[in-house]
Design an enzyme around this catalytic site. Structure first.
Site, PDB file in Angstrom:
ATOM      1  N   CYS A   2       0.833  -1.189   0.000  1.00 50.18           N
ATOM      2  CA  CYS A   2       0.000   0.000   0.000  1.00 50.18           C
ATOM      3  C   CYS A   2       0.881   1.258   0.000  1.00 50.18           C
ATOM      4  CB  CYS A   2      -0.947   0.084   1.188  1.00 50.18           C
ATOM      5  SG  CYS A   2      -2.087  -1.287   1.287  1.00 50.18           S
ATOM      6  N   ARG A  27       3.917  -0.266  -4.833  1.00 49.54           N
ATOM      7  CA  ARG A  27       3.675  -0.768  -3.478  1.00 49.54           C
ATOM      8  C   ARG A  27       2.383  -1.588  -3.375  1.00 49.54           C
ATOM      9  NH1 ARG A  27       6.783   1.977   0.243  1.00 49.54           N
ATOM     10  NH2 ARG A  27       5.413   1.269   1.903  1.00 49.54           N
ATOM     11  N   TRP A  76      -2.553  -2.830  -1.669  1.00 46.38           N
ATOM     12  CA  TRP A  76      -2.203  -4.256  -1.775  1.00 46.38           C
ATOM     13  C   TRP A  76      -3.075  -4.927  -0.718  1.00 46.38           C
ATOM     14  CZ3 TRP A  76      -0.108  -8.208   1.254  1.00 46.38           C
ATOM     15  CH2 TRP A  76       0.354  -9.319   0.543  1.00 46.38           C
ATOM     16  N   ASN A 102      -1.507   2.452   5.477  1.00 40.41           N
ATOM     17  CA  ASN A 102      -0.579   1.405   5.035  1.00 40.41           C
ATOM     18  C   ASN A 102      -0.178   0.623   6.281  1.00 40.41           C
ATOM     19  OD1 ASN A 102       1.501  -0.139   3.928  1.00 40.41           O
ATOM     20  ND2 ASN A 102       2.996   1.515   4.176  1.00 40.41           N
ATOM     21  N   GLY A 103      -0.413  -0.697   6.264  1.00 41.30           N
ATOM     22  CA  GLY A 103      -0.054  -1.518   7.427  1.00 41.30           C
ATOM     23  C   GLY A 103      -1.221  -2.412   7.809  1.00 41.30           C
ATOM     24  N   GLU A 482      18.413 -17.064  -6.703  1.00 40.12           N
ATOM     25  CA  GLU A 482      17.927 -15.765  -7.159  1.00 40.12           C
ATOM     26  C   GLU A 482      17.346 -15.874  -8.573  1.00 40.12           C
ATOM     27  OE1 GLU A 482      17.110 -13.201  -5.848  1.00 40.12           O
ATOM     28  OE2 GLU A 482      17.175 -11.612  -7.345  1.00 40.12           O
ATOM     29  N   LYS A 486      13.526 -14.900  -9.579  1.00 41.15           N
ATOM     30  CA  LYS A 486      13.233 -13.919 -10.640  1.00 41.15           C
ATOM     31  C   LYS A 486      12.265 -14.508 -11.651  1.00 41.15           C
ATOM     32  CE  LYS A 486      14.192 -10.994  -9.382  1.00 41.15           C
ATOM     33  NZ  LYS A 486      14.878 -10.750  -8.164  1.00 41.15           N
ATOM     34  N   GLU A 489       8.634 -15.161 -10.106  1.00 46.42           N
ATOM     35  CA  GLU A 489       7.813 -14.020  -9.689  1.00 46.42           C
ATOM     36  C   GLU A 489       7.295 -13.193 -10.852  1.00 46.42           C
ATOM     37  OE1 GLU A 489       9.451 -10.914  -7.120  1.00 46.42           O
ATOM     38  OE2 GLU A 489      11.424 -11.195  -7.974  1.00 46.42           O
ATOM     39  N   HIS A 505      18.301 -36.563  -4.099  1.00 42.25           N
ATOM     40  CA  HIS A 505      17.664 -37.031  -2.859  1.00 42.25           C
ATOM     41  C   HIS A 505      16.149 -36.877  -2.904  1.00 42.25           C
ATOM     42  CE1 HIS A 505      21.506 -37.813  -1.006  1.00 42.25           C
ATOM     43  NE2 HIS A 505      21.918 -36.639  -1.445  1.00 42.25           N
ATOM     44  N   LYS A 606       6.233  -4.134  -3.981  1.00 38.83           N
ATOM     45  CA  LYS A 606       7.673  -3.918  -3.844  1.00 38.83           C
ATOM     46  C   LYS A 606       8.126  -3.933  -2.393  1.00 38.83           C
ATOM     47  CE  LYS A 606      11.709  -2.571  -5.493  1.00 38.83           C
ATOM     48  NZ  LYS A 606      12.463  -3.645  -6.177  1.00 38.83           N
TER      49      LYS A 606
HETATM   50  O1  M6R Z   1      13.205  -4.437   0.471  1.00 35.59           O
HETATM   51  P1  M6R Z   1      13.746  -5.774   0.844  1.00 35.59           P
HETATM   52  O2  M6R Z   1      15.097  -6.057   0.260  1.00 35.59           O
HETATM   53  O3  M6R Z   1      13.730  -6.015   2.315  1.00 35.59           O
HETATM   54  O4  M6R Z   1      12.731  -6.808   0.184  1.00 35.59           O
HETATM   55  C1  M6R Z   1      12.859  -8.184   0.376  1.00 35.59           C
HETATM   56  C2  M6R Z   1      11.995  -8.947  -0.577  1.00 35.59           C
HETATM   57  O5  M6R Z   1      10.657  -8.609  -0.410  1.00 35.59           O
HETATM   58  C3  M6R Z   1      12.393  -8.713  -2.046  1.00 35.59           C
HETATM   59  O6  M6R Z   1      13.732  -9.015  -2.262  1.00 35.59           O
HETATM   60  C4  M6R Z   1      11.522  -9.580  -2.958  1.00 35.59           C
HETATM   61  O7  M6R Z   1      11.850 -10.920  -2.778  1.00 35.59           O
HETATM   62  C5  M6R Z   1      11.663  -9.168  -4.422  1.00 35.59           C
HETATM   63  N1  M6R Z   1      10.374  -9.137  -5.032  1.00 35.59           N
HETATM   64  C6  M6R Z   1      12.468 -10.101  -5.239  1.00 35.59           C
HETATM   65  O8  M6R Z   1      12.578  -9.672  -6.550  1.00 35.59           O
END
Ligand code: M6R
Length: 611
Positions: A2, A27, A76, A102-103, A482, A486, A489, A505, A606
């Protein structure tokens, strides 16, 4: 999660609120809404499910709404499905207060019951609506008093923006555990969840602290602490350009941010190397502190956690101290073994991720020394850590992180060298070799990015796979984690990353004819040989293998895999900084091919400010 904004001044508020919200859509983008007050029309509230554009079209870009004070929200969804009615702002039953939030209000059920007993009829399923009704319940002419009473009543994390029809000359901002920035203009003032929403209008900002209440008017801002004593807020001048938060000709922020990585890496590393030595002037950890440390705990979420996984390999190798990497969401509830001799390395792009923030506070409570790696200047984690090292990546807008990840890795390299040097656990030749290679990373990144069409070609071959496995050992495994995140997501393809030796395993049973396996093998010697054996195992079960390796190992890999992407050679510790680039580009081009909403993937936001 949010984004909230607020404006008070002498111009029409609605177009400014919508424009500011457009910079916060990363956000959350389930719905959006604004509330604007004008004496002639009263409080006008517009809300719409879907992207901000739906709302903007509804109010003709803001032209259809009049008034010079208002609040806005991009959502969100947490409590209550995305819908018009659950969108913010929420308004009290008497129509006097409009609130954006927000929260999460954790005790909203109990407050809802209390208010229902007092005759309140709720219109939404949100936690936030209770705040609007509580304001009405406690209000006796004085906004500040009513807000204070509400704050005593609610538990949880929040940043609120509040307007009242009784006091149209006041806009109220409050926060606890959710970010809130105040922007100071000439004859106007702003509030927002993030600096990006205000810098088009002003560069003078300050950051509200937990428990503070700001009362904004067109001519000034007064900030109070929880006992309603006035507080003098330090002001900061934002020194980056609005264009840094715009696409600059790229189709997506993610593409722009991938291409910015050489510069971001340079900006983060080069100023911190003087005469071949890593200089971290502004951190207070000294030799004795480092010698005393008996453990390093790395705490982070998502991609930042994946940086932590790389860091564990590097730090343990160079420092010979035990390093534990914890998912921040697990840390607090695992009774962690933390003492005053623990160094907690907290990694967060946003500096606001609530899991990471809460874990950091817990580590601090247990006595750990906190060293944070953060991108957003002035964010909560940055402010609360004992020491902070900023990643100079600039604003990162795409939900999928790229340049923040790369610069976090860069800072890990710097910290590893710095601490190893303080401890005397690295010899001069190796130190010099790593520093020399570190300075060459941006150039090598540029070479990989220049050859991106090859990666696009492979994406065009593989974009239709239903499931993808990433394998590798050691730091290649960490980079695979990673790469897998990527891909999943932003393309919604199921993918998993495995330590190459672990596949047999259990998970190898999922490999069948045509399954795509992306094998990272960029570490010479036994790691390469062992990984290649695992590649042979999946090939024998019908997998299609796309290999990622370094130039020196290319020939060895070509013999076994179906296709190869080669990155330049570097020091083994730094290889993840190069290997991750083809993985990011692969995810990007696969998503492009699949027609996905790359910058705003479904269900995500984000900055994750809910637990
Ligand atoms: O702002 P932050 O680095 O604390 O965020 C952590 C994760 O939410 C962030 O890395 C998330 O996994 C991304 N969407 C990955 O691309």
């Amino acid at each position: 999660m949010c984004g909230i904004v607020g404006y008070i001044g002498h111009s029409e508020a609605a177009p400014i609120l919508l424009d500011s919200l457009s910079r916060l859509e990363y956000r959350g983008y389930d719905s959006a809404g604004i509330a604007v007050y004008a004496q002639e029309t009263g409080l006008a509230v517009f809300k719409a499910k879907g992207r901000l554009k739906v709302l903007s079209d509804l109010v003709d870009g803001g032209k259809a709404v009049h008034g010079t004070v208002g609040v806005g929200h991009t959502r969100w969804a947490t409590h209550g499905a995305p819908s018009d009615v659950n969108s913010h702002p929420h308004v009290s039953a008497d129509g006097r207060f409009a609130v954006v939030h927000n929260g999460i209000i954790e005790n909203y059920v109990e407050i809802r019951e209390f208010l229902a007993e007092h005759g309140v009829q709720f219109v939404s399923q949100t936690d936030t609506e209770v705040v609007a009704h509580l304001l009405e319940y406690y209000y006796e002419d004085d906004m500040l008093q009513a807000v204070t009473k509400v704050l005593h009543r609610v538990n949880g994390a929040y940043a609120f923006g509040i307007v009242s029809t009784d006091h149209p000359d006041q806009l109220i901002a409050v926060r606890k555990d959710s970010p809130l920035v105040l922007g100071y203009g000439k004859d106007f003032n702003l509030l927002a969840s993030d600096v990006t929403a205000v810098i088009k209008y002003t560069r003078e900002v300050s950051y509200l602290e937990d428990g503070e209440i700001a009362v904004l008017s067109p001519d000034g801002v007064t900030v109070y602490d929880s006992l309603l004593r006035t507080v003098q807020k330090p002001r900061h001048t934002v020194d980056w350009e609005v264009s840094a938060a715009e696409k600059g000709g790229y189709e997506h922020f993610m593409a722009k941010e991938i291409m910015e990585q050489p510069k971001a890496f340079r900006d983060t590393v080069f100023p911190r190397i003087t005469d071949g030595r890593v200089v971290l002037d502004n951190i207070t950890l000294d030799r004795d502190d480092v010698r005393d440390m008996d453990k390093i705990y790395i705490i982070a979420c998502g991609s930042s956690y994946h940086v932590g996984v790389v860091a564990k390999y590097l730090l343990e190798k160079l420092l010979r101290k035990p390093v534990e990497v914890a998912l921040a969401s697990e840390f607090r509830y695992s009774d962690p073994i933390v003492t005053p001799r623990t160094l907690a390395l907290v990694i967060s792009q946003s500096g606001e991720t609530i899991d990471t923030l809460a874990a950091m506070r817990e580590a601090k409570r247990l006595g750990a020394r906190i060293l944070a790696i953060v991108n957003v200047v002035g964010s909560t984690i940055a402010r609360e850590a004992d020491d902070v090292i900023y990643t100079w990546a600039g604003p990162e807008i795409a939900v999928a992180t790229t340049k923040a990840y790369s610069t976090q890795l860069a800072v890990i390299d710097l910290i590893a060298l710095y601490l190893a040097d303080l401890l005397g656990t690295i010899d001069k030749a190796e130190y010099d070799a790593i520093v020399a290679e570190l300075l060459l990373v941006p150039e090598k990144m540029e070479q990989i990015l220049a050859a991106r069409e090859t990666i696009q070609y492979y994406a065009s071959i593989y974009f239709n796979h239903a499931s993808v496995f990433f394998i590798g050992r050691n730091v290649d495994y960490a980079a695979g984690l990673e790469g897998s995140l990527k891909l999943k997501e932003i393309s919604y393809i199921h993918s998993e990353a495995y330590a190459a030796g672990e596949l047999k395993h259990g998970t190898i049973s999922l490999i069948e004819d045509g399954t795509l396996v992306i094998a990272l093998a960029s570490q010479a010697g036994v790691l390469f040989e062992k990984t290649m054996s695992n590649v042979v195992e999946v090939k024998s079960r019908g997998a299609d293998v796309l290999g990622i390796t370094s130039a020196a190992l290319e020939r060895g890999m070509c013999k076994t895999v179906d296709s190869v992407l080669t990155v330049p050679d570097t020091h083994p510790f730094l290889q993840p900084s190069l290997n991750v680039l083809p993985l990011q580009l692969f995810a990007y081009y696969v998503s492009l091919q699949r027609g996905c909403d790359i910058d705003k993937p479904r269900n995500l936001a984000k900055s994750v400010t809910v637990e």
